[in-house]
Design an enzyme around this catalytic site. Sequence first.
Site, PDB file in Angstrom:
ATOM      1  N   LYS A 231       0.734   4.766   6.775  1.00 29.72           N
ATOM      2  CA  LYS A 231      -0.314   6.070   6.187  1.00 29.72           C
ATOM      3  C   LYS A 231       0.212   6.983   6.319  1.00 29.72           C
ATOM      4  O   LYS A 231       0.539   7.630   6.579  1.00 29.72           O
ATOM      5  CB  LYS A 231      -2.140   5.574   5.867  1.00 29.72           C
ATOM      6  CG  LYS A 231      -2.296   4.588   5.312  1.00 29.72           C
ATOM      7  CD  LYS A 231      -2.360   4.016   4.033  1.00 29.72           C
ATOM      8  CE  LYS A 231      -3.219   2.694   3.823  1.00 29.72           C
ATOM      9  NZ  LYS A 231      -2.093   1.686   4.153  1.00 29.72           N
TER      10      LYS A 231
ATOM     11  N   SER B 168       1.307  -1.409  -0.177  1.00 26.15           N
ATOM     12  CA  SER B 168       0.599   0.215  -0.044  1.00 26.15           C
ATOM     13  C   SER B 168       0.527   0.968  -0.067  1.00 26.15           C
ATOM     14  O   SER B 168       0.549   2.447  -0.676  1.00 26.15           O
ATOM     15  CB  SER B 168      -0.878   0.089   1.463  1.00 26.15           C
ATOM     16  OG  SER B 168      -0.264   0.431   2.703  1.00 26.15           O
TER      17      SER B 168
END
Length: 237
Positions: free
Chosen positions: A196, A158
Amino acid sequence: MLTCKQYELLLFIHNHMKEIGVPPSFDEMKIALELTSKSGIHRLITALEERGFIRRLPNRARAVEVVRLPEKITFNLSSARKISPNVIENNRRKISKNSKNLNNFDIEDKKNVTVPIMGRIAAGVPVSAIQQQTNTLCLPADMISLGEHYALEVKDDSMIEAGILDKDTIIVRRQNTATPGEIIIALIDKEEATLKRYRRNGASIALEAANPHYETRIYRPERIEIQGKLIGLIRKY
């Protein structure tokens, strides 16, 4: 004071005893520490015995037992549902050579430090997946800044466009604030942990992936707890 290898061996013996009930063989120790010969294990065992961390028992196979663990690197994980490792702390102030306080590190010549690997991080994993120490990592001391640190193994893609690949090991400084644009470990609803990029979206928080196949996720601030900031990574080839 222990070297990184001495501490790795001590922890391996301790964990093997807890899981299996018997000490590891010298071959198992050699493989675990990625050494090429048993002589290196013998030297480490002797050093640990001289420092009072282990004891060799006469006339017994696998006759090694752990007497004690170093107090400053005994990890006490909170039972709270968040990342809360009581990890090694590094404070890069100058220290006298005669100082007995090495900023909660066991360091060999102040060149290397040992940090705990606290599990695996993915796009969204249960927080329990990163609450258990699985191993340790030996790092150059100058790679670590002020604060408490731990490592996590990356298990997805990701953040690939930020240069973070599957199977990389990331180094995280524990903190509960971040500047927009920084890469963080975020705890969502006290249940799910993720790696993230941190953004602000008006009054909300945006957790942004670095891969077009993953959507940016928007949350109310009360749903997010910042658990640490990415400061580096290690990649094996």
